[in-house]
Write an enzyme that holds these catalytic residues in place. Structure first.
Site, PDB file in Angstrom:
ATOM      1  N   ASP A 196      -0.366 -76.405 -49.478  1.00 49.49           N
ATOM      2  CA  ASP A 196      -0.794 -75.032 -49.675  1.00 49.49           C
ATOM      3  C   ASP A 196      -2.273 -75.012 -50.040  1.00 49.49           C
ATOM      4  O   ASP A 196      -3.027 -75.882 -49.609  1.00 49.49           O
ATOM      5  CB  ASP A 196       0.075 -74.363 -50.754  1.00 49.49           C
ATOM      6  CG  ASP A 196       0.315 -72.889 -50.479  1.00 49.49           C
ATOM      7  OD1 ASP A 196      -0.666 -72.128 -50.505  1.00 49.49           O
ATOM      8  OD2 ASP A 196       1.465 -72.492 -50.250  1.00 49.49           O
ATOM      9  N   HIS A 198      -2.341 -68.587 -53.976  1.00 51.02           N
ATOM     10  CA  HIS A 198      -1.148 -68.738 -53.136  1.00 51.02           C
ATOM     11  C   HIS A 198      -0.404 -70.041 -53.445  1.00 51.02           C
ATOM     12  O   HIS A 198       0.826 -70.055 -53.621  1.00 51.02           O
ATOM     13  CB  HIS A 198      -1.574 -68.689 -51.673  1.00 51.02           C
ATOM     14  CG  HIS A 198      -0.467 -68.570 -50.688  1.00 51.02           C
ATOM     15  ND1 HIS A 198       0.264 -69.646 -50.243  1.00 51.02           N
ATOM     16  CD2 HIS A 198       0.029 -67.486 -50.024  1.00 51.02           C
ATOM     17  CE1 HIS A 198       1.158 -69.238 -49.356  1.00 51.02           C
ATOM     18  NE2 HIS A 198       1.039 -67.926 -49.197  1.00 51.02           N
ATOM     19  N   SER A 241       6.143 -66.658 -47.342  1.00 50.80           N
ATOM     20  CA  SER A 241       5.565 -67.712 -48.176  1.00 50.80           C
ATOM     21  C   SER A 241       6.298 -67.817 -49.497  1.00 50.80           C
ATOM     22  O   SER A 241       6.343 -68.886 -50.103  1.00 50.80           O
ATOM     23  CB  SER A 241       4.087 -67.423 -48.464  1.00 50.80           C
ATOM     24  OG  SER A 241       3.278 -67.743 -47.375  1.00 50.80           O
TER      25      SER A 241
END
Length: 563
Positions: free
Chosen positions: A67, A130, A349
């Protein structure tokens, strides 16, 4: 060496292609990231029967996460009470020594990765948020009084709060394919058990096959291009492809109309001193309305429901394999963040790391299971109904089709004890790849060994021993179309299963034999399921195959297309 990345001109690639060792060249592309109620919603905390209550919080399992990096020092990555990583761990942590611990055991950056120096010039620290969010969703530690703007206050944690985390940064504003592959190969070499990848792209299929060949489970996001069909990504059959669903919590904000009607919506802004009053919608006074803030609502009916943005099948590459595979929570997910302690965002996600953490719980319970067995356990125990025992609905509030939900919504407790599994060895995918008509060079590049499809007995997509079934039926009067499947008993010995198959009107289906008897654990039995048209219908249709014993129901979704 199985591959390398380099800056080459088209002429240089053409010259290289004439060399004996050359297999395939792929241009490097940029990919985008697919952007705490859920442990309770998924039953992990459910009394004495919850998965966590059986002393299974993912201890000893290593989750590798590709990520945008990690936020070191965040309380979600505290290692209180955690043992050291298992002896097989070979990775390293490129953070200050005070941030590396028994929870965060690995942290490396592969952005602008220099293979010669084996280093990246970009820090592994997360500048986006994220990666921090997905990591804590998969395996974040328990954090008290977590909230966002005072809402959703409570105890936060990931799905596998005692699992170890290894972070592989492959993304800044975007994610380069060569960096993704470098990160995946490093994770495999370091000794992770699960790979969690909340981004999409062709490299994931390549790196993912290498991972499952080493016994590593790979969980991927389905993409955020819904509600259109034919938009699903990460659709290789050796990957778990995860769509997104809602949970039974909302942050209720209601519009009250002058005639008394109330229309419910949501808002993260919930001022405590707001005085609600009717105001004109049009000046001068015409219709009126007021906004009423109602705070956090739990046990919201019709949950889970499909998220509108969740990508749908069929797969454009391999339409004979039902994708996505499964749904997991992906709407309004509270998890760790880089610029503040917690944030709430939505996307596949977010659903992907839920399944990554759940697969770690299954891996802890069954360390000898293959990636395919873990996937089968997740799919065949999935729920098809919401908390009102009604079909899972889509954004139009009608029952969602199989191309949207796959096998259904994940049920962790049932997945740990599925009864039967549809297993696959890495070599079983080679006849499938050859059956797709892929060139020898491409098949060889995927499986990382030389393959001549002319010497392989290829199979159709429907013949792969997959937990779901997809069949295309020609005109009425045609012969039966039959597929053979093999199941492995992972439940108790001396158990009998009976087949029950339900299909749409216009289709006849039969299963032979209709009963399977298992004397031993790990015993395998095969059966044949056959289909034939009996009516004038056309287009997509659905069905279910169930193997039923006294203790288990093993479900396989059936996707049918009538020509």
């Amino acid at each position: 060496m199985t591959g390398f990345s380099a800056f080459l001109t088209e002429k240089e690639v053409e010259a290289m292609s004439k060399l004996d060792w050359f297999l395939q060249a792929y241009p490097s592309r940029a990919y985008r990231l697919h952007t705490t109620r859920t442990p309770t919603f998924l039953g992990l905390r459910r009394g004495k029967q919850g998965v966590w209550r059986s002393s299974n919080m993912g201890e000893g399992v290593i989750i590798g996460l590709l990520d945008s990096g990690i936020t070191p020092g965040h309380p979600s990555f505290d290692d209180y009470g955690m043992p050291p990583p298992p002896a097989k761990w070979k990775g390293r942590c490129d953070l200050n020594a005070s941030f590396c611990n028994n929870k965060l055991i690995g942290a490396r950056s592969f952005v602008n990765y220099d293979g010669r120096k084996r280093r990246s010039n970009v820090t592994v620290v997360d500048a986006d948020g994220h990666g921090t969010h997905t990591a804590s969703t998969a395996a974040g530690a328990f954090v008290k009084r977590a909230n966002i703007y005072g809402l959703a206050r409570g105890l936060a944690s990931g799905m596998a709060p005692r699992a170890h985390l290894a972070i592989y940064k492959v993304c800044l504003e975007s994610c380069a394919s060569d960096d993704i592959l470098a990160g995946m190969d490093a994770a495999v070499g370091d000794g992770v058990d699960v790979l969690s990848i909340s981004l999409g792209g062709d490299p994931i299929a390549l790196g993912g096959f290498n991972a499952i060949s080493k016994g590593i489970f790979v969980s991927c996001s389905a993409g955020n291009s819904g509600p259109d069909h034919y938009t699903v990504s990460n659709d290789a059959p050796w990957l778990l492809t995860v769509g997104a669903s809602t949970v039974d919590r909302s942050f209720r904000a209601t519009v009250k109309l002058g005639d008394g009607q109330e229309l419910d919506g949501e808002s993260m802004y919930q001022p405590s001193n707001y005085k609600s009053k009717l105001l004109p919608l049009v000046y001068p006074a015409a219709p009126t309305a007021a906004i009423i803030f109602k705070g956090t609502a739990l046990r919201v009916p019709n949950s889970p429901a499909l998220a509108s943005f969740s990508s749908r099948g069929p797969s454009q590459i391999t339409p004979g394999i039902l994708k996505p595979d499964i749904l997991g929570p992906g709407v309004n997910v509270l998890a760790a963040w880089n610029t503040q302690k917690f944030n709430m965002i939505s996307g596949t996600s977010m659903s992907c790391p839920h399944l990554s953490g759940i697969s770690a719980l299954i891996k802890h319970a069954h360390p000898d299971w293959s990636p395919a067995a873990i996937k089968s356990a997740i799919l065949t125990t999935a729920r098809q109904k919401d908390n009102r025992q009604q079909p899972i609905v889509d954004e139009k509030h009608v029952p969602a089709d199989l191309f949207a939900v796959g096998a259904g919504h994940v049920d962790p407790q049932r997945a740990i004890d599925p009864g039967l599994v549809y297993d696959l060895a890495p070599g079983d995918y080679i006849p499938y790849l050859c059956g797709l008509g892929i060139k020898d060079e491409s098949v060889s590049a995927i499986v990382r060994k030389n393959v001549k499809c002319s010497s392989v007995k290829s199979i159709t997509e429907g013949e792969l021993n997959y937990p779901s079934i997809t069949v295309t039926l020609p005109a009425i009067g045609s012969k039966w179309i039959s597929y053979t499947r093999t199941v492995t008993n992972v439940g108790k010995p001396m158990t009998e299963y009976s087949a029950a198959v339900d299909v749409a009107k216009g289709v006849t289906a039969r299963v032979r034999p209709a009963k399977l008897y298992f004397k031993e654990v790990n015993q395998k039995q095969s059966f044949t399921i056959s289909f034939r048209r009996n009516g004038d219908g056309f287009g997509p249709a659905e069905g279910r195959l169930r193997w039923v014993s006294k203790e288990h129901v093993v479900r396989s979704p059936i996707s049918i297309f009538m020509e």
